[in-house]
Design a protein around this motif. Structure first.
Motif, short mmCIF file in Angstrom:
data_model
loop_
_atom_site.label_atom_id
_atom_site.label_comp_id
_atom_site.label_asym_id
_atom_site.label_seq_id
_atom_site.Cartn_x
_atom_site.Cartn_y
_atom_site.Cartn_z
N SER A 171 0.67 -1.42 -0.10
CA SER A 171 -0.26 -0.24 0.22
C SER A 171 0.90 1.47 0.01
O SER A 171 0.93 2.51 -0.30
CB SER A 171 -1.22 0.20 1.77
OG SER A 171 -1.50 -0.82 1.05
N HIS A 186 0.81 3.99 -2.75
CA HIS A 186 0.31 5.43 -2.17
C HIS A 186 1.80 6.33 -2.93
O HIS A 186 0.69 7.83 -2.81
CB HIS A 186 0.12 6.01 -0.93
CG HIS A 186 -0.50 5.39 -0.21
ND1 HIS A 186 -1.21 4.59 1.19
CD2 HIS A 186 -2.49 4.87 -0.31
CE1 HIS A 186 -2.14 4.15 1.39
NE2 HIS A 186 -2.45 4.06 0.29
N LEU A 202 0.37 10.76 -3.14
CA LEU A 202 -0.37 11.23 -2.01
C LEU A 202 0.83 10.86 -0.83
O LEU A 202 0.56 12.10 0.26
CB LEU A 202 -0.80 9.45 -1.40
CG LEU A 202 -2.79 9.22 -2.54
CD1 LEU A 202 -3.21 8.46 -2.33
CD2 LEU A 202 -3.13 10.91 -2.29
N GLU A 203 2.00 9.79 -0.90
CA GLU A 203 2.94 10.09 0.15
C GLU A 203 4.87 10.37 -0.85
O GLU A 203 5.01 10.35 -1.89
CB GLU A 203 2.83 8.82 0.71
CG GLU A 203 3.63 9.19 2.04
CD GLU A 203 3.37 7.56 2.68
OE1 GLU A 203 3.81 6.98 4.20
OE2 GLU A 203 2.28 6.54 2.09
N PHE A 207 -10.31 2.40 -4.24
CA PHE A 207 -9.86 1.82 -2.03
C PHE A 207 -10.77 0.46 -2.67
O PHE A 207 -11.87 0.19 -2.69
CB PHE A 207 -10.25 2.47 -1.39
CG PHE A 207 -9.45 4.52 -2.05
CD1 PHE A 207 -8.30 4.30 -1.60
CD2 PHE A 207 -10.00 5.53 -2.61
CE1 PHE A 207 -7.56 5.70 -2.06
CE2 PHE A 207 -9.13 5.95 -2.74
CZ PHE A 207 -7.95 6.41 -3.10
N GLN A 208 -9.91 -0.60 -1.19
CA GLN A 208 -10.46 -1.17 -1.24
C GLN A 208 -11.93 -1.29 -0.25
O GLN A 208 -13.05 -1.77 -0.11
CB GLN A 208 -10.06 -2.41 0.14
CG GLN A 208 -10.58 -3.14 0.47
CD GLN A 208 -10.18 -3.95 2.17
OE1 GLN A 208 -8.13 -3.72 2.53
NE2 GLN A 208 -10.23 -5.42 2.47
N GLN A 209 -11.92 -0.29 0.16
CA GLN A 209 -12.90 0.66 0.77
C GLN A 209 -14.36 1.34 0.30
O GLN A 209 -15.59 1.91 0.68
CB GLN A 209 -13.13 1.23 2.63
CG GLN A 209 -12.85 0.17 3.51
CD GLN A 209 -13.90 -0.53 3.93
OE1 GLN A 209 -14.99 -0.59 3.28
NE2 GLN A 209 -13.48 -0.98 5.76
N ASN A 234 -14.61 4.18 -0.68
CA ASN A 234 -14.24 5.73 -1.03
C ASN A 234 -15.30 6.42 -1.17
O ASN A 234 -15.06 7.56 -2.57
CB ASN A 234 -13.04 6.35 -0.77
CG ASN A 234 -12.36 5.68 0.63
OD1 ASN A 234 -12.60 6.17 1.46
ND2 ASN A 234 -11.36 5.32 0.38
N ILE A 279 -4.15 9.20 4.33
CA ILE A 279 -4.00 8.04 4.25
C ILE A 279 -4.10 7.25 4.85
O ILE A 279 -4.60 6.26 4.95
CB ILE A 279 -1.91 8.09 3.75
CG1 ILE A 279 -2.26 9.01 2.75
CG2 ILE A 279 -1.55 7.31 3.33
CD1 ILE A 279 -0.62 8.83 2.31
N PHE A 338 -7.41 5.27 4.42
CA PHE A 338 -7.01 4.50 3.39
C PHE A 338 -6.50 3.67 4.07
O PHE A 338 -7.10 1.91 4.35
CB PHE A 338 -6.26 5.19 2.38
CG PHE A 338 -6.80 6.11 1.79
CD1 PHE A 338 -7.91 6.66 0.97
CD2 PHE A 338 -5.97 7.09 1.67
CE1 PHE A 338 -8.57 7.24 1.23
CE2 PHE A 338 -6.12 8.44 1.32
CZ PHE A 338 -7.94 8.38 0.59
N VAL A 339 -5.18 3.64 5.11
CA VAL A 339 -4.54 2.41 6.15
C VAL A 339 -5.35 1.55 7.12
O VAL A 339 -5.34 0.53 7.03
CB VAL A 339 -3.57 3.49 6.40
CG1 VAL A 339 -2.50 2.10 6.83
CG2 VAL A 339 -2.84 3.44 5.04
N GLU A 397 -8.40 1.54 6.51
CA GLU A 397 -9.94 0.29 6.15
C GLU A 397 -9.32 -0.88 6.80
O GLU A 397 -10.10 -1.29 6.86
CB GLU A 397 -10.33 0.69 4.93
CG GLU A 397 -10.57 2.04 4.93
CD GLU A 397 -10.09 2.06 3.36
OE1 GLU A 397 -9.55 1.65 2.11
OE2 GLU A 397 -10.66 3.78 2.78
N ARG A 398 -7.60 -1.05 6.27
CA ARG A 398 -8.10 -2.58 6.79
C ARG A 398 -8.33 -3.13 8.18
O ARG A 398 -7.36 -2.30 9.37
CB ARG A 398 -6.87 -2.88 5.98
CG ARG A 398 -6.44 -3.43 4.60
CD ARG A 398 -5.13 -3.63 3.87
NE ARG A 398 -4.38 -2.59 3.47
CZ ARG A 398 -4.88 -1.69 2.32
NH1 ARG A 398 -5.37 -1.81 1.87
NH2 ARG A 398 -4.04 -0.65 2.66
#
Lengths: 236, 799
Positions: free
Chosen positions: A62, A66, A71-72, A106-108, A110, B792, B795-796, B798-799
């Motif tokens: 991840s 990112h 994002l990072e 994303f997994q969730q 969003n 961030i 998002f992290v 979430e898991r």
């Protein structure tokens, strides 16, 4: 290190690469001192190509995604999106890159809870200035969302939400799609269907796809695979 | 299990100290404003009781004359028949530099109260023989300055009162031998003729009934209490918002604790105990703050009560356990009311209830519909009371219904406006902005309701005060038309004064009056000379035909608005003046700043009816340029002290000063309430900002910069505050109208015209937006400066 084959020459890569990373290094500070999460990760992704990013939890998948999305920041090394080093971009330029060139799934999911499916689908395309109602309608049809356009995210199942997230991403015509375990919250059948859609849509649109997944089965369906182990690229 | 659960629950506050601080601050401020007001009321009431206890009257019955004053013949008749009664004379009089209540007693028959036992030793002869001797509180002695008789410091005497021999008081008040009341002493002889036979025209008043002062000042204290309650309600909105958001944030913890086997009842008991602990902590802090607020406001409240009603309230505050206990009880009740809804929600919630924002908003949608029904019901109550309500309590119920109805309607109206914005929006970000604002509205609605209430109260009270001020200044110009006001110290000096002024002025207008009971109310009857000063300037609000001619001819009287409204007497009606006869009401005049009834009678009729009325005060018409020279001459030739004279400007300045002081407390409470509302908004936004990260991070990932998101968040707060301020305007004006046309009429007896002050609204709007900006700035700044890692994490996690 596993690369998508066949390996292109340097000049070919520069001309064709949608996404390229060079010797990426990322460290995090912890109570027990700095921890190196990524240790010199390099790969190249060409338009229309899909690459699965696998590895155990904590292997840096991840974080790598990112960094690729801007994002990072990386501590060392470079990320080039369509030849542009994203480390040199200002925050506004980086945001513009995310709006117009990159697509994130994303997994969730969003999704934006205050907007209905129709508005969620068109949101990024409108942000990027690529809004094409006909394309949105076609995408909605193709993703099986045509009957759900007036619903709000919490009224949808997980699979439906993920299809909206994929639709939102593809509607903006991104050059690179970065998907972080997009099927992680879905059952196997739904996950397969969603991945089919994602792969097919990316291929049709000529978009490069970097897919983070735990599943070897799903990874096998991509054009290539990159396995991370303790921050390094390792044999799968 | 309990300790572990408690630790998990309290862990939330360790991680959100600002939220905890806001919760405690909100409750402390609410308690402070409420208990501060209660401290003021308790201090004033204690002073009234002290005044009643001074002569031991609190435990004794008394005889009063419905017509106002008791004839000395009645007193003599009672004594001869064997009744043990003691005469008391009480009245307001100018003494030195101030106005005091003169309390005249007969030291030989006075009951055994503090006046008979605790006063400092003094020469009895000096007390009885003119010029006499007075006992007064040191504060009063300082205010009086130079007095016509020596004053001895006696802290037992309430502030603003001077205790003298009855004959001295009668002389100063011009009452001749007349008596205000007769105290019936304990230990009466067994065989005395019944009072009904001896003095059938006198009325026996038994102890335990409310003192005159307490009754007179009731409306003032009710006004203060209403404001205190409003401030408390605004403060409770903060607590409610903070508790509600904390419950929502801790929902996963509740879920986990219950899933791990903590019984629901235990969980609820722990949460209730947590809230009570907060109530105790914040309530105690609020009491300290309230004491400071009350201490700061008491001098002005005391001055107002003394100026308006002659109420003997000291300017220093004493700690009273009763208001402290009441304040703490309010804090505990408040926190339980604020948390009750969340506890009830928790009781009904399935263990694994989802916590999705839209679901929350949808559940709030149901609450909103209920809220809308409540707003309509309360609006109907207000409407009914507008046309049918009578009395001060009905007035305050109308006020409360109006404000509460408007407050409940605020989120509904805002939701409609935000929907309209959403429909009209062009572009994805604008669209999201309105939709997101609407979605987050339920979380902010309590704070916005508090802001609306505070702003409406500000506009309403501000409009009332400014309308009053504008009317009052115009009224002063009419009422204080004479160039010079002079008061003699004795009848002889008064005669000398008139003789001196006669050839040196255009007119001498007597300001002579007699105390009486008119239409069942304590009143002052003035003898009025027929003069152009009255005909040209007097502020009549209702008049019959030729009012001034009829007044001069002794056919009619003028009455003040207070008497007209309270007794429903208007031109054409008749009124009986004790000792003077029956008169037609020829006109009604406005008489602001005076809570009592007043009657103007032609001077000839007045002198015939009240030959013993003191003839001390005079208004003098003359060339304004010659006033300073005339004042100097009066001092040099007649030896009149400067304190017994005032020119027009001085008289107006004093009246305006009293007026301004009356509203100092109102203004201070207004500002404090607005500050509390700003804090409510700040508390809600700060709490919300912690929950917003999950909503904003995806937008950042999709390509909106942090600075833009922060600007949008700031804009959202400002838009909501501005819309709330706009909504507060009509509510505030309706409030002003209720205050001017209902509350003032019921409480003080006068009605004022509503005047509009758009400049004041703009100023208030500016301050409200500034307060909102201050409240929104910190969360927005936090968002703009948030590290990418924080975003961030969304998002992290979430898991």
């Amino acid at each position: 290190m596993t690369r998508p084959s066949p390996p292109p020459t340097g000049s070919e890569v520069a001309a064709r690469a949608a996404l390229e990373t060079r010797d990426l290094v990322k460290r995090f500070r912890t109570g027990e001192g700095p921890v190196e999460v990524l240790r010199g990760v390099s790969f190249t992704l060409t338009p229309g190509q899909s690459l699965a990013l696998t590895g155990e939890s904590g292997s840096g998948k991840s974080t790598l995604l990112h960094i690729c999305a801007g994002l990072e920041p990386a501590d060392d090394g470079a990320v080039l999106v369509q030849g542009h080093d994203i480390a040199r971009l200002s925050e506004a330029e980086s945001a513009a890159l995310r709006r117009g060139t990159l697509g994130l799934v994303f997994q969730q999911f969003n999704l934006i809870p205050s907007l209905d499916v129709d508005r969620n689908l068109s949101f990024q395309a409108r942000l990027a200035g690529h809004h094409d109602p006909a394309r949105i309608a076609a995408l909605a049809e193709r993703l099986g969302l045509a009957a759900l356009l007036n619903r709000y995210p919490e009224e949808l199942s997980g699979g439906q939400q993920q299809r909206v997230a994929i639709g939102r991403c593809l509607a903006a015509r991104p050059a690179v799609v970065l998907a972080d375990e997009p099927t992680g919250n879905l059952d196997e059948a739904t996950g397969d269907a969603v991945l089919d859609l994602l792969l097919e849509a990316c291929r049709d649109a000529g978009a490069a796809l970097l897919l983070v997944t735990h599943s070897q089965r799903l990874a096998a369906r991509c054009d290539g695979r990159l396995h991370l182990q303790s921050g390094r690229v390792a044999p799968a | 299990m309990t300790a572990a659960a408690l630790s998990a629950l309290l862990g939330h506050w360790r991680r959100h100290p600002v939220q905890l601080a806001m919760l405690l601050a909100g409750l402390a401020l609410a308690t402070a404003l409420w208990s501060g007001v209660q401290a003021l009321n308790a201090e004033a009431r204690a002073a009234y009781d002290r005044a009643g206890a001074l002569l031991g009257e609190a435990e004794l019955s008394r005889l009063e004359a419905p017509a106002g004053l008791i004839d000395p013949a009645d007193y003599i008749a009672l004594r001869r028949a064997g009744w043990r009664v003691s005469p008391i004379v009480e009245g307001r009089a100018d003494l030195g530099a101030t106005r005091v209540t003169l309390l005249g007693i007969d030291p030989l028959t006075a009951p055994a109260g503090p006046a008979a036992t605790d006063l400092p030793e003094a020469d009895p002869a000096a007390f009885l023989v003119p010029p006499g001797l007075g006992f007064a509180a040191p504060e009063t002695i300082r205010e009086v300055g130079e007095a016509p008789f020596p004053l001895i410091a006696a802290p037992e005497v309430p502030v603003g009162q001077v205790l003298v021999d009855i004959a001295i008081a009668q002389a100063h008040l011009g009452l001749g031998g007349q008596i205000s009341r007769l105290t019936i002493l304990p230990g009466q002889p067994r065989f005395v003729p019944p009072l009904a036979e001896l003095v059938p025209h006198l009325q026996r008043v038994d102890p335990g009934e409310e003192t005159d002062l307490a009754a007179l000042t009731d409306s003032f204290h009710l006004n203060l209490t209403a404001f205190g309650l409003l401030s408390f309600a605004v403060g409770l909105f903060i607590v409610h918002a903070a508790v509600g958001l904390a419950f929502e944030q801790r929902r996963p913890v509740f879920r986990t604790l219950r899933a791990l086997g903590l019984p629901l009842r235990r969980l609820m008991a722990l949460l209730a105990a947590e809230m009570l602990l907060f109530g105790l902590l914040a309530g105690s802090a609020g009491l300290v703050l309230g004491y400071l607020v009350a201490g700061a406001l008491l001098p002005d409240v005391a001055a107002t009560l003394r100026g308006l009603y002659g109420a003997p309230v000291p300017g220093a505050l004493a700690f009273r356990p009763e208001w402290a206990a009441a304040g703490l009880a309010m804090a505990m009740a408040g926190v339980l009311v604020a948390g009750g809804q969340s506890l009830a929600q928790l009781a009904r919630l399935p263990i694994l209830a989802p916590a999705q924002p839209r679901a929350w908003a949808r559940a709030s949608g149901r609450a909103m519909r209920l809220q809308g029904a409540g707003a309509v019901a309360l609006a109907l109550v207000a409407l009914t009371l507008t046309f049918r309500g009578e009395g001060l309590v009905a007035g305050f119920v109308l006020l409360a219904a109006l404000l509460l109805s408007a407050a409940l309607a605020v989120p509904l109206v805002l939701a409609a406006l935000l929907s309209l914005g959403e429909r009209l929006a062009r572009g994805p970000v604008a669209h999201w902005f309105w939709a997101d604002s609407r979605q987050n509205l339920p979380r902010l609605s309590l704070a916005l309701m508090a802001l609306m209430l505070a702003l409406a109260a500000n506009i309403g009270v501000g409009t009332m005060v400014s309308s009053f001020r504008a009317t009052f200044i115009g009224w002063l110009d009419q009422r204080l038309a004479a160039e010079l006001y002079v008061t003699a110290r004795t009848e002889a000096e008064g005669e000398e004064l008139r003789a001196f002024l006669e050839p040196r002025s255009d007119a001498i207008l007597p300001v002579w009056y007699a105390e009486a009971t008119v239409a069942g109310r304590p009143a002052r009857i003035y003898g009025t000379k027929d003069h152009a000063t009255f005909r040209d300037h007097w502020p009549l609000i209702a008049e019959g035909p030729n009012p001034w001619d009829r007044l001069a001819a002794g056919e009619g009287v003028m009455i003040n608005e207070q008497l007209a409204r309270s007794a429903d007497l208007w031109p054409g009606d008749a009124v009986v003046l004790p000792g003077a006869g029956r008169f037609d009401v020829a006109g009604v005049y406005s008489d602001y700043g005076n809570p009592n009834a007043q009657v103007m009678l032609g001077i000839d009729a007045f002198l015939a009816a009240f030959p013993r009325a003191p003839r001390l005060s005079h208004a003098v018409r003359m060339d304004p340029d010659e006033v300073p020279a005339m004042m100097a001459q009066l001092q040099d030739r007649l030896g009149l002290p400067a304190t017994m004279m005032s020119d027009q400007a001085q008289a107006k300045a004093v009246s305006l000063q009293i007026f301004e002081r009356t509203f100092v407390v109102t203004r201070a409470l207004n500002i404090l309430t607005l500050s509390v509302a700003a804090l409510a908004l700040f508390a809600s936004l700060v709490t919300l900002s912690g929950m917003r990260m999950a909503q904003l991070a995806p937008l950042w990932a999709l390509g909106l910069t942090r600075a833009r998101l922060a600007a949008l968040d700031l804009g959202r707060g400002m838009v909501l505050a501005a819309l709330t301020a706009v909504l507060a305007l009509p509510v505030g004006l309706a409030l002003a109208q209720v205050l001017l046309a209902v509350i003032n009429v019921q409480a003080f007896g006068w009605r004022l015209p509503l005047q509009l002050f758009p400049g004041d609204w703009l100023t208030l709007g500016f301050w409200a937006l500034l307060a909102a900006l201050a409240a929104c700035a910190l969360p927005a700044l936090k968002l703009a400066r948030s590290a990418p890692a924080d975003l961030i994490r969304v998002f992290v996690q979430e898991r």
